[in-house]
Design an enzyme around this catalytic site. Structure first.
Site, PDB file in Angstrom:
ATOM      1  N   TYR A 189       0.820  -1.291   0.050  1.00  0.00           N
ATOM      2  CA  TYR A 189       0.088  -0.132   0.070  1.00  0.00           C
ATOM      3  C   TYR A 189       0.814   1.313  -0.073  1.00  0.00           C
ATOM      4  CZ  TYR A 189      -4.142  -3.094   1.353  1.00  0.00           C
ATOM      5  OH  TYR A 189      -4.906  -4.012   1.249  1.00  0.00           O
ATOM      6  N   ASP A 197      -2.737 -18.143   1.902  1.00  0.00           N
ATOM      7  CA  ASP A 197      -3.741 -18.820   1.077  1.00  0.00           C
ATOM      8  C   ASP A 197      -4.550 -20.019   2.049  1.00  0.00           C
ATOM      9  OD1 ASP A 197      -1.440 -20.089   0.964  1.00  0.00           O
ATOM     10  OD2 ASP A 197      -1.683 -20.876  -1.230  1.00  0.00           O
ATOM     11  N   LYS A 220       3.542 -15.393   2.870  1.00  0.00           N
ATOM     12  CA  LYS A 220       3.513 -16.318   1.548  1.00  0.00           C
ATOM     13  C   LYS A 220       5.229 -16.506   1.427  1.00  0.00           C
ATOM     14  CE  LYS A 220       1.364 -18.044  -1.830  1.00  0.00           C
ATOM     15  NZ  LYS A 220       0.673 -19.350  -1.662  1.00  0.00           N
ATOM     16  N   ASP A 239      -5.673  -6.877   5.679  1.00  0.00           N
ATOM     17  CA  ASP A 239      -6.895  -6.503   5.103  1.00  0.00           C
ATOM     18  C   ASP A 239      -7.849  -7.595   4.559  1.00  0.00           C
ATOM     19  OD1 ASP A 239      -8.476  -4.389   3.999  1.00  0.00           O
ATOM     20  OD2 ASP A 239      -7.210  -3.685   2.682  1.00  0.00           O
ATOM     21  N   ASP A 276     -11.315  -9.016   6.958  1.00  0.00           N
ATOM     22  CA  ASP A 276     -12.738  -8.929   6.321  1.00  0.00           C
ATOM     23  C   ASP A 276     -13.418 -10.154   6.195  1.00  0.00           C
ATOM     24  OD1 ASP A 276     -12.511  -6.133   6.190  1.00  0.00           O
ATOM     25  OD2 ASP A 276     -12.756  -6.170   3.898  1.00  0.00           O
TER      26      ASP A 276
END
Length: 359
Positions: free
Chosen positions: A138, A221, A189, A245, A249
């Protein structure tokens, strides 16, 4: 207790308005609360042609804590990227060095049926996601758009983390785990990304200072799958900005609705910005339909982390539980046959429960 209030856009003013009523009750009881309001996001652009006006940032810098509603809306989608409402959120996080985002996912027993998962899978869920907030893709440079060698438009972003950034958020995760069940899962990851290889190395090294904490690692994942398959295996999750993020959610739906999840974004001195994790929901803005409970629960986190008033935080949470136990529901958490009330009625019910608890 100087609190900057930034309602923002869409349902932001409505949900923040109900949270302010809770603050008013506490102030009347004697808490030294001072509030001042300023625009951010689309409201900031409308007022000052910038999503984070200088006066708003100045107010936030001078406050002990910030209460934020939500930002964004379709009418701002055609603005240049640097002027879109979401840039106001990113900018204030960076300017105030709010690097640690705490997102609890707690399923209230009364809302077990509101979760999309079976009760035996999700019942009793209580986990926290610790998300690094000021680094990663970001904020990484370089970023932008260009024309590639083949003559096509191409967009690019940079995922970047330094050792010190990883270490400080890892410590927040370990400290959070120490206050709970002493289990920390670090999500990355590392089988693909160099950034994640460094992340895993630094988190592992930091873990040597916390021999009482059981540290595990999981690819993002797999973590996304496990949150749906067996969410109660987690207690505290620590991860980067992008992964946090997305996973937080996802976790919100385990708790019945994204309208139930508060969050805290903290600096190194526990100054914080507190907000619900949901968006501005422009499709229901102004219709008295939004759920204000995540915003009110964000206030509880404010009193717990920034002001060190666990007693006040517990009272606010107790009032929310009392309202849910009474059967009152906004549309997002209602099941067939349950009474649906609006934003203002839900806020009033919490205020009433808070006042009764005082008596």
């Amino acid at each position: 207790m100087k609190i900057a209030i930034l309602p923002g856009d869409g349902i932001g003013p409505e949900i923040v308005g109900e949270a302010r009523k809770v603050l008013d009750v506490l102030a009347r009881e004697g808490l030294p609360i001072e509030t001042e309001t300023a625009p951010i996001g689309g409201a900031g652009y409308d007022a000052h042609r910038h999503p984070l006006p200088e006066a708003t940032l100045s107010l936030a810098r001078g406050a002990d804590a910030i209460l934020l509603g939500a930002v964004g809306g379709p009418r701002y989608d055609t603005l240049p990227r640097e002027l879109r409402p979401e840039q106001g959120i990113l900018a204030i996080r960076k300017a105030l060095a709010l690097f640690a985002n705490l997102r609890p996912a707690l399923l209230f027993p009364e809302l077990t049926a509101a979760s999309t998962l079976k009760p035996e899978i999700v019942g009793g869920l209580d986990l926290v996601i610790v998300r690094e907030l000021t680094g990663d893709i970001y904020f990484g440079e370089p970023r932008g758009r260009r024309t590639n060698a083949g003559g096509e438009a191409e967009g690019f972003d940079t995922m970047r983390y330094s050792e010190s950034e990883i270490r400080r958020i890892a410590r927040v995760g370990f400290e959070a785990a120490r206050k709970r069940s002493r289990k920390l899962c670090s999500v990355d990851k590392a089988n693909v990304l160099d950034t994640s290889i460094l992340w895993r190395e630094v988190v592992t090294a930091t873990g040597r200072d916390y021999p009482d904490i059981a540290l595990s690692h999981m690819y993002v994942d797999n973590a996304a799958m496990q949150l749906v398959r067996s969410p109660k295996q987690f207690d505290v999750i620590v991860t980067g900005n992008l992964f946090g993020d997305i996973l937080s959610d996802e976790a919100s739906m385990l708790a019945g609705s994204i309208g139930m999840l508060p969050s805290a974004s903290l600096d190194e001195r526990q100054k914080g910005l507190y907000e619900p994790i949901h968006g501005s929901a422009p499709d229901i803005a102004g219709q008295d339909k939004a759920n204000p409970l995540a915003t009110i629960l964000s206030l509880a986190m404010m009193f717990r982390y920034t002001f060190g008033r666990e007693d006040v935080a517990a009272r606010v949470e107790k009032a929310v539980r009392a309202v849910l136990a009474s059967g009152l529901r906004t549309g997002d958490i209602a099941q067939p046959g349950e009474k649906v009330i609006g934003t203002r009625a839900m806020g009033a019910a919490v205020v009433d429960a808070l006042a009764k608890d005082r008596r």
